[in-house]
Write an enzyme that holds these catalytic residues in place. Structure first.
Site, PDB file in Angstrom:
ATOM      1  N   ARG A  45       2.097 -39.347  32.496  1.00  0.00           N
ATOM      2  CA  ARG A  45       2.832 -38.723  31.376  1.00  0.00           C
ATOM      3  C   ARG A  45       3.484 -37.421  31.841  1.00  0.00           C
ATOM      4  O   ARG A  45       4.573 -37.061  31.410  1.00  0.00           O
ATOM      5  CB  ARG A  45       1.912 -38.470  30.169  1.00  0.00           C
ATOM      6  CG  ARG A  45       2.656 -37.757  29.050  1.00  0.00           C
ATOM      7  CD  ARG A  45       2.014 -37.748  27.668  1.00  0.00           C
ATOM      8  NE  ARG A  45       0.603 -37.954  27.622  1.00  0.00           N
ATOM      9  CZ  ARG A  45      -0.328 -37.025  27.893  1.00  0.00           C
ATOM     10  NH1 ARG A  45       0.042 -35.808  28.229  1.00  0.00           N
ATOM     11  NH2 ARG A  45      -1.597 -37.327  27.822  1.00  0.00           N
ATOM     12  N   TYR A  97      26.309 -39.812  16.185  1.00  0.00           N
ATOM     13  CA  TYR A  97      25.626 -41.104  16.355  1.00  0.00           C
ATOM     14  C   TYR A  97      24.634 -41.324  15.198  1.00  0.00           C
ATOM     15  O   TYR A  97      23.880 -40.405  14.847  1.00  0.00           O
ATOM     16  CB  TYR A  97      24.905 -41.115  17.707  1.00  0.00           C
ATOM     17  CG  TYR A  97      24.065 -42.344  17.922  1.00  0.00           C
ATOM     18  CD1 TYR A  97      24.658 -43.588  18.155  1.00  0.00           C
ATOM     19  CD2 TYR A  97      22.674 -42.282  17.879  1.00  0.00           C
ATOM     20  CE1 TYR A  97      23.885 -44.718  18.331  1.00  0.00           C
ATOM     21  CE2 TYR A  97      21.900 -43.416  18.060  1.00  0.00           C
ATOM     22  CZ  TYR A  97      22.514 -44.624  18.285  1.00  0.00           C
ATOM     23  OH  TYR A  97      21.746 -45.747  18.447  1.00  0.00           O
ATOM     24  N   ASP A 170      25.982 -34.484  23.661  1.00  0.00           N
ATOM     25  CA  ASP A 170      25.581 -35.869  23.893  1.00  0.00           C
ATOM     26  C   ASP A 170      26.722 -36.513  24.670  1.00  0.00           C
ATOM     27  O   ASP A 170      27.799 -36.767  24.126  1.00  0.00           O
ATOM     28  CB  ASP A 170      25.341 -36.566  22.547  1.00  0.00           C
ATOM     29  CG  ASP A 170      24.870 -38.007  22.711  1.00  0.00           C
ATOM     30  OD1 ASP A 170      25.190 -38.624  23.752  1.00  0.00           O
ATOM     31  OD2 ASP A 170      24.203 -38.523  21.795  1.00  0.00           O
ATOM     32  N   LYS A 195      23.078 -46.899  27.879  1.00  0.00           N
ATOM     33  CA  LYS A 195      24.477 -47.310  27.840  1.00  0.00           C
ATOM     34  C   LYS A 195      25.055 -47.313  29.258  1.00  0.00           C
ATOM     35  O   LYS A 195      24.689 -48.156  30.050  1.00  0.00           O
ATOM     36  CB  LYS A 195      25.260 -46.416  26.885  1.00  0.00           C
ATOM     37  CG  LYS A 195      24.531 -46.122  25.553  1.00  0.00           C
ATOM     38  CD  LYS A 195      24.404 -47.316  24.636  1.00  0.00           C
ATOM     39  CE  LYS A 195      23.437 -47.110  23.482  1.00  0.00           C
ATOM     40  NZ  LYS A 195      23.630 -45.925  22.673  1.00  0.00           N
TER      41      LYS A 195
HETATM   42  C1  LIG Z   1      22.776 -45.187  21.716  1.00  0.00           C
HETATM   43  C2  LIG Z   1      23.033 -43.746  21.519  1.00  0.00           C
HETATM   44  C3  LIG Z   1      21.984 -42.835  21.315  1.00  0.00           C
HETATM   45  C4  LIG Z   1      20.544 -43.272  21.196  1.00  0.00           C
HETATM   46  O1  LIG Z   1      20.066 -43.822  22.364  1.00  0.00           O
HETATM   47  P1  LIG Z   1      18.890 -44.944  22.438  1.00  0.00           P
HETATM   48  O2  LIG Z   1      18.729 -45.116  23.885  1.00  0.00           O
HETATM   49  O3  LIG Z   1      19.404 -46.140  21.704  1.00  0.00           O
HETATM   50  O4  LIG Z   1      17.712 -44.341  21.746  1.00  0.00           O
HETATM   51  C5  LIG Z   1      22.304 -41.499  21.181  1.00  0.00           C
HETATM   52  N1  LIG Z   1      23.579 -41.069  21.235  1.00  0.00           N
HETATM   53  C6  LIG Z   1      24.614 -41.915  21.405  1.00  0.00           C
HETATM   54  C7  LIG Z   1      26.002 -41.377  21.438  1.00  0.00           C
HETATM   55  C8  LIG Z   1      24.384 -43.274  21.551  1.00  0.00           C
HETATM   56  O5  LIG Z   1      25.414 -44.111  21.721  1.00  0.00           O
END
Ligand SMILES: *Cc1c(COP(=O)(O)O)cnc(C)c1O
Length: 386
Positions: A45, A97, A170, A195
């Protein structure tokens, strides 16, 4: 060294065996010589060698001080929000998001409120900051209408208003290949590595990169205290996927540009609007040119027949584009935000954010672009048989 070379060079081979592929340290604990005497690892962890390789990799890609890997993008977002105290305020991009929006709602209960603002209007963003504001939350480009905000200006001016405001970006939709928010003056950059970074639609992962020791220590404490760490195998999958990040982003951006141009020409027939920061008619095209190295792999468009039914007809008629949520993988995906990703957003709020009934989002993959264009073309023809 150029960026592409550095990315590969930063994935070190195993010092113990010479293994060129990063070993997966699938272990929860580590043998100690004496109490507290160990090789820097005591419990997974807190620390894991496979996860550490990934963290160092993203630190280099984002020009940061240090990074932390989490079990999902939202686990990373949550850790950042835990930096705040009750009574503090967040100023955030209005078409944030959906998952982050839901999480911010939970934080309201803890006395942390968010003011949403159209951050493409940089001056308005700055004037929304009050003396309670502790965090400015940006996404650029946004989902799904690809609004682009001026990260450099907002970072600089936020700090002029109050030097201890943290600016968080982000960077999921752009990836570090397209822009580096820390270089533009922000304090923290966060990725849903699910992503583009991992890039193959096979893992959930989140990454935070910070600009200094102080933020790293605080977030490391939060991560260790809450436990949402990335597992060794998922760390490995993310390292493995990241190796082709430059190739993928270049190809996906090239494909996306051609597809956006094709859709733009169709505006005298089936298509109403096309959203792509690379098109000169995009509202924030000039900021995108200033801030981004490529325009990215996401394209959205709306139909002249602006109905849910027309959009459904198109998204169920493609053959190469698969109907699915998420984005950033090698395979092209098509999605209908109104009935999928933004289903739980109240209709009025959704329409106000520019997400019309017929809006369709494409996540462009690495396939041949002519095949992709043909696929969209035949799906649009399905509209005339309605
Ligand atoms: C998918 C996404 C998230 C969240 O990510 P997860 O891996 O699905 O928890 C946060 N910000 C953006 C812009 C996203 O596309």
């Amino acid at each position: 060294m150029k960026e592409e070379t550095k990315l590969i060079q930063n994935i070190l081979s195993d010092p113990l065996t010479g293994a060129i592929s990063t070993p997966i340290y699938q272990t929860s604990t580590y043998v100690q010589e004496a109490p507290g005497v160990h090789k820097g690892f005591d419990y997974t962890r807190t620390n894991n060698p496979t996860r550490k390789i990934l963290e160092d990799l993203i630190t280099h890609l984002e020009y940061g001080y240090a990074s932390l890997a989490f079990s999902s993008g939202l686990a990373s977002v949550d850790a950042i929000l835990k930096l705040l105290e009750s009574g503090s305020e967040i100023v955030a991009v209005d078409d944030i998001y959906g998952g982050t929006f839901r999480l911010l709602n939970l934080y309201k209960k803890l006395g942390i409120n968010t003011k949403f603002v159209d951050t493409t209007d940089a001056k308005k963003t700055i004037s929304t900051i009050s003396n309670k504001t502790k965090l400015v939350w940006l996404e650029s480009p946004t989902n799904p209408t690809l609004k682009v905000s001026d990260i450099e200006y907002i970072s600089k001016e936020s700090k002029k208003k109050n030097s201890d405001i943290l600016v968080v970006v982000d960077n999921t939709f752009a990836s570090p290949v397209i822009q580096n928010p820390l270089k533009l003056g922000s304090d923290i950059v966060v990725h849903s590595a699910t992503k583009y970074l991992a890039g193959h639609s096979d893992v959930l992962a989140g990454l935070i990169t910070v600009k200094n020791t102080d933020l790293y220590e605080k977030l490391k404490y939060i991560q260790n205290a809450t436990g949402g760490v990335l597992s060794p195998i998922d760390s490995w999958l993310t390292i493995r996927g990241s190796q082709t990040l430059y190739l993928r982003i270049k190809k996906q951006s090239q494909n996306a540009f051609q597809i956006a141009s094709f859709l733009n020409k169709k505006r005298n027939s089936e298509i109403d609007q096309v959203f792509y920061p690379g098109l000169s008619n995009h509202k924030n095209h000039f900021i995108a040119v200033k801030q981004q190295r490529y325009f990215g792999g996401i394209v959205s468009f709306s139909l002249k027949k602006n109905t849910i039914e027309s959009a459904k007809k198109v998204v169920t008629s493609t053959k190469i584009f698969k109907l699915a949520e998420s984005l950033g993988g090698t395979k092209s995906l098509i999605c209908h935000p109104a009935t999928m990703t933004h289903k739980s957003t109240p209709t009025e709020v959704r329409i106000n954010a520019g997400i019309q009934n017929s809006l369709i989002r494409l996540s462009i993959g690495i396939e041949n672009v002519e095949d992709l264009i043909k696929d969209i073309d035949q799906a649009l023809k399905s509209l005339s048989s309605q």
